[in-house]
Design a protein around this motif. Structure first.
Motif, PDB file in Angstrom:
ATOM      1  N   GLN A  15      -4.935   5.147  -5.289  1.00 17.87           N
ATOM      2  CA  GLN A  15      -4.655   5.791  -4.004  1.00 17.87           C
ATOM      3  C   GLN A  15      -3.162   5.794  -3.649  1.00 17.87           C
ATOM      4  O   GLN A  15      -2.779   6.282  -2.593  1.00 17.87           O
ATOM      5  CB  GLN A  15      -5.426   5.081  -2.889  1.00 17.87           C
TER       6      GLN A  15
ATOM      7  N   VAL B  44     -10.184   4.045   3.404  1.00 17.51           N
ATOM      8  CA  VAL B  44      -8.948   4.312   4.128  1.00 17.51           C
ATOM      9  C   VAL B  44      -9.315   5.047   5.415  1.00 17.51           C
ATOM     10  O   VAL B  44      -9.901   6.132   5.357  1.00 17.51           O
ATOM     11  CB  VAL B  44      -7.961   5.151   3.289  1.00 17.51           C
TER      12      VAL B  44
ATOM     13  N   LEU C  54      -5.607   0.351  -5.265  1.00 20.44           N
ATOM     14  CA  LEU C  54      -4.272   0.605  -4.721  1.00 20.44           C
ATOM     15  C   LEU C  54      -3.481   1.555  -5.612  1.00 20.44           C
ATOM     16  O   LEU C  54      -2.789   2.459  -5.122  1.00 20.44           O
ATOM     17  CB  LEU C  54      -3.518  -0.713  -4.557  1.00 20.44           C
TER      18      LEU C  54
ATOM     19  N   LEU D 239      -1.261   3.256  -2.830  1.00 21.92           N
ATOM     20  CA  LEU D 239      -1.079   2.412  -1.655  1.00 21.92           C
ATOM     21  C   LEU D 239      -0.430   1.100  -2.070  1.00 21.92           C
ATOM     22  O   LEU D 239      -0.408   0.752  -3.251  1.00 21.92           O
ATOM     23  CB  LEU D 239      -2.427   2.143  -0.984  1.00 21.92           C
TER      24      LEU D 239
ATOM     25  N   THR E 200      -6.433   0.334   5.726  1.00 24.19           N
ATOM     26  CA  THR E 200      -7.011   0.202   4.393  1.00 24.19           C
ATOM     27  C   THR E 200      -7.809  -1.091   4.331  1.00 24.19           C
ATOM     28  O   THR E 200      -7.262  -2.178   4.493  1.00 24.19           O
ATOM     29  CB  THR E 200      -5.899   0.175   3.327  1.00 24.19           C
TER      30      THR E 200
END
Length: 333
Positions: free
Chosen positions: A263, A198, A260, A265, A181
């Motif tokens: 997604q 990503v 973040l 993440l 990432t």
């Protein structure tokens, strides 16, 4: 993908400067043939849009002569508040019908009427669990696109393609750099651009406020005279520019937090810096300390060959990132 047999020039229109890089095909490898930049009045290009086409025409003709560009094939970039990148999931249908199906529904994705926009669609991948395509939709306002292309047409240059800045930046990364990432931040003199990806696939692209140009104007420093250099800034000027660093950091953190969360993440592996602002003294170390992740300054010529070491040194400056990425796009055909 077939490589272009002809030389191609990537051109960036930044506030205060035009930068360009020419690549040629040497046995299947991209090689730097020429590069250069030329100063223009700051009013010639504002917010990524050409405002004074006659200034650009004169500058382009002079740049082609002084940099000794051989090709008249160019690739341009657009990115501003009226250029939209949308990442959508679309139900699986035959790929040859996908673009047309999305075009029929454009108005549901765009804040402006589709009649005002030039649109392209690209399939990034497939979501197997949901049986959907991951699609990137790119749209630019027609009037602004014409404004940016017109000076090139008047200079007898051939626009081979038009790209967007975030995608041009991603093309600079090696396969190893694409893993994980990552976030790329182009600190131009005019508009700052951010792209988050990503494993090499873009997931977010946006404008980051607080242009370096505005802060330099407050310091009464002229871009055109080329006074601004990390090597000659006085202490009081460095102190004043710390406000720009802090403002950029705040916007960057907000964009990363949003990315973040969107997604799902937990962290970004690395931040890459490019653009003239990446040369400002202390910016890389400041961001690395404040946002708590590795930060690297892009070297645009890293993947390219050339017999001219002076050209390589020039293109390796981070302000040549966008023009190099555009040239790579054109070279790959």
């Amino acid at each position: 993908m077939l490589k272009s047999k002809k030389n191609v020039v990537g051109v960036e229109l930044d506030t205060g400067f035009i930068r360009a890089v020419e690549l040629k095909n040497v046995r299947g490898t991209a090689s730097i043939e020429a590069a250069g930049q030329i100063a223009v009045t700051e009013k010639a290009v504002q917010s990524g849009v050409v405002q004074q086409p006659e200034v650009l025409v004169n500058a382009l003709q002079k740049l082609w002569h002084t940099a000794n560009f051989q090709s008249r094939q160019v690739v341009l970039a657009v990115f501003n508040h009226n250029v939209l990148l949308r990442f959508i999931n679309y139900r699986k249908i035959k790929k040859d019908k996908l673009k047309q199906a999305i075009l029929w529904q454009l108005d549901s994705y765009l804040p402006l009427s589709s009649k005002e926009m030039v649109v392209d669609v690209a399939v990034l991948g497939e979501n197997q669990a949901e049986e959907k395509y991951e699609v990137m939709l790119v749209a630019a306002k027609k009037t602004q696109l014409v404004s940016n292309i017109t000076p090139f047409f008047q200079s007898k240059l051939i626009t081979q393609a038009v790209d967007v800045v975030p995608l041009a930046l991603l093309r600079l990364l090696s396969p190893a750099q694409r893993k994980g990432t990552i976030v790329m931040l182009d600190l131009a003199l005019g508009l700052n651009s951010l792209v988050a990806a990503v494993d090499g696939l873009p997931r977010l692209a946006t404008i980051i406020p607080h242009s370096l140009q505005q802060y330099l104007q407050q310091l009464d420093l002229s871009l055109i005279s080329n006074q601004v250099s990390p090597h000659i800034l006085k202490q009081e000027e460095r102190d004043a520019l710390s406000g720009w660093c802090k403002a950029v950091k705040g916007e960057l953190e907000s964009a990363i937090d949003y990315f973040l969360a969107q997604q799902r993440l937990t962290k970004v592996d690395k931040l890459y810096l490019s653009g003239y602002g990446a040369r400002m003294q202390g910016i890389r170390k400041f961001l690395q300390k404040e946002i708590g992740m590795p930060v690297e300054t892009i070297r645009p010529a890293a993947k390219l060959t050339t017999k001219n070491k002076e050209l390589q040194l020039m293109v390796n400056n981070p302000e040549f990132a966008v023009s190099t990425g555009l040239a790579i796009y054109g070279w790959k055909g």
